[in-house]
Design an enzyme around this catalytic site. Structure first.
Site, PDB file in Angstrom:
ATOM      1  N   ASP A  93     -32.219  19.935   5.242  1.00 40.96           N
ATOM      2  CA  ASP A  93     -32.924  19.922   6.533  1.00 40.96           C
ATOM      3  C   ASP A  93     -32.228  19.049   7.567  1.00 40.96           C
ATOM      4  O   ASP A  93     -32.819  18.666   8.567  1.00 40.96           O
ATOM      5  CB  ASP A  93     -34.366  19.441   6.331  1.00 40.96           C
ATOM      6  CG  ASP A  93     -34.436  18.028   5.740  1.00 40.96           C
ATOM      7  OD1 ASP A  93     -33.373  17.444   5.454  1.00 40.96           O
ATOM      8  OD2 ASP A  93     -35.557  17.512   5.556  1.00 40.96           O
ATOM      9  N   CYS A  96     -30.193  15.378   4.618  1.00 39.83           N
ATOM     10  CA  CYS A  96     -29.860  15.321   3.191  1.00 39.83           C
ATOM     11  C   CYS A  96     -28.978  14.126   2.831  1.00 39.83           C
ATOM     12  O   CYS A  96     -29.126  13.563   1.742  1.00 39.83           O
ATOM     13  CB  CYS A  96     -29.205  16.621   2.736  1.00 39.83           C
ATOM     14  SG  CYS A  96     -27.779  17.136   3.722  1.00 39.83           S
ATOM     15  N   HIS A 263     -12.113  13.372  -3.780  1.00 42.63           N
ATOM     16  CA  HIS A 263     -13.228  12.500  -3.428  1.00 42.63           C
ATOM     17  C   HIS A 263     -12.718  11.418  -2.485  1.00 42.63           C
ATOM     18  O   HIS A 263     -11.523  11.174  -2.396  1.00 42.63           O
ATOM     19  CB  HIS A 263     -13.863  11.859  -4.670  1.00 42.63           C
ATOM     20  CG  HIS A 263     -13.026  10.793  -5.299  1.00 42.63           C
ATOM     21  ND1 HIS A 263     -12.163  11.038  -6.344  1.00 42.63           N
ATOM     22  CD2 HIS A 263     -12.905   9.455  -5.024  1.00 42.63           C
ATOM     23  CE1 HIS A 263     -11.551   9.918  -6.690  1.00 42.63           C
ATOM     24  NE2 HIS A 263     -11.988   8.942  -5.905  1.00 42.63           N
ATOM     25  N   HIS A 296     -23.846  20.001   3.453  1.00 47.82           N
ATOM     26  CA  HIS A 296     -24.944  19.526   2.607  1.00 47.82           C
ATOM     27  C   HIS A 296     -24.489  18.479   1.587  1.00 47.82           C
ATOM     28  O   HIS A 296     -23.381  18.558   1.050  1.00 47.82           O
ATOM     29  CB  HIS A 296     -25.569  20.694   1.855  1.00 47.82           C
ATOM     30  CG  HIS A 296     -26.801  20.314   1.099  1.00 47.82           C
ATOM     31  ND1 HIS A 296     -27.982  19.953   1.714  1.00 47.82           N
ATOM     32  CD2 HIS A 296     -27.031  20.206  -0.232  1.00 47.82           C
ATOM     33  CE1 HIS A 296     -28.890  19.649   0.788  1.00 47.82           C
ATOM     34  NE2 HIS A 296     -28.331  19.784  -0.394  1.00 47.82           N
TER      35      HIS A 296
END
Length: 303
Positions: A93, A96, A263, A296
């Protein structure tokens, strides 16, 4: 965030054959803004079906989600499985990142009972309060958010009357009023840090928009539902002194032929952070690990 690209591509091909031309004429009557609003409403409605913070799931569930998708992503999920055991999803939304940070940090304190870390972050929170005051924010605009975060922090320390369990933490994180208030706490902290160090953040912001630092904070940091970028992550990590690892699950190719997962560790820029030891040369361990898929964030659990 589910991978439906294959299905979409098939659907588009079918539509090109079967939809009458008159249907396209009807669509031409809609302005771009109307279409975007309709799409946003659909996404918002779909998001409501997902809890703010989900249950912990085995990472194999992610592999099943992409079973008919990109082979590169499937290979990367298998690589992820060598280091990570589980995932916890959050609602897509626009909040996150902050929601994932909230639950992951409080869960860490609940499990570790690291009272030294609690004392440390309390000091950082007080500095964040002073930063907002120095920037001209009236205390009533942010005080309730700060107070609720500190209440949640107290509640995950055992042996107190208000102490809560893991299940209660999850229930609270799914309660909209509590969850949104803590997200707003993080948004104010992030905004204050960006404005306090505006010279540092300005080049990053110019790469994202034409807004000034203050405009960016008012339009892209403080409002609920605004998505987070690397600027937000750097600022929150620095302000609270919490190291964050973001693992990227995308279709980027691998330089050396084999499949690998990239990462990035966001390490606070001062000594007032978790794992800080005077004179230590050991690498700082991330306190929080998040999985990023385009647009996200979810929570990852190392093995």
């Amino acid at each position: 965030m589910q991978n439906q690209e294959g299905a979409v591509a098939d659907g588009e091909k079918e539509s090109a054959v079967s939809i009458p031309i008159s249907e396209f004429d009807d669509w031409a009557n809609f302005a771009d803004d109307d279409i975007m609003q309709q799409q946003s409403a659909i996404h918002a409605e779909e998001a409501k079906k997902i809890p703010f913070v989900g249950n912990k799931e085995p990472l194999t569930n992610l592999e099943a989600e992409y079973a008919s998708g990109s082979p590169i992503l499937l290979e990367k999920i298998k690589v992820l499985g060598q280091q990570y055991a589980a995932i916890r999803r959050t609602r897509g939304d626009g909040n996150c990142f902050f929601r994932s940070f909230m639950f992951s940090y409080l869960e860490h304190i609940l499990e570790s009972q690291d009272c030294a870390e609690v004392d440390r972050i309390r000091g950082n929170v007080e500095e964040c309060r002073k930063t907002l005051q120095s920037l001209g924010y009236a205390e009533f605009t942010f005080e309730d958010f700060f107070a609720l975060f500190l209440e949640q922090l107290d509640s995950v320390i055992k042996g107190k009357e208000e102490s809560i369990s893991q299940d209660e933490l999850l229930m609270r994180s799914r309660d909209q009023s509590m969850s949104d208030y803590v997200v707003m706490f993080f948004r104010f902290v992030t905004s204050g840090e960006i404005q306090k160090r505006s010279e540092f953040f300005e080049p990053f912001i110019l790469g994202l928009s034409n807004a000034t630092v203050e405009q960016f904070c008012k339009s892209s940091v403080e409002p609920m539902g605004e998505e987070s970028d690397h600027v937000h992550i750097i600022a929150l990590s620095d302000a609270l002194g919490v190291p964050i690892r973001v693992v990227y699950l995308d279709r980027s190719s691998c330089d050396k032929g084999g499949v690998s997962v990239n990462h990035h560790d966001f390490v606070p820029n001062s000594g007032h952070h978790s794992n800080a030891t005077s004179g230590s040369t050991e690498p700082i361990r991330p306190l929080i690990t998040l999985l990023y898929r385009p647009g996200h964030y979810d929570i990852l659990y190392p093995k």
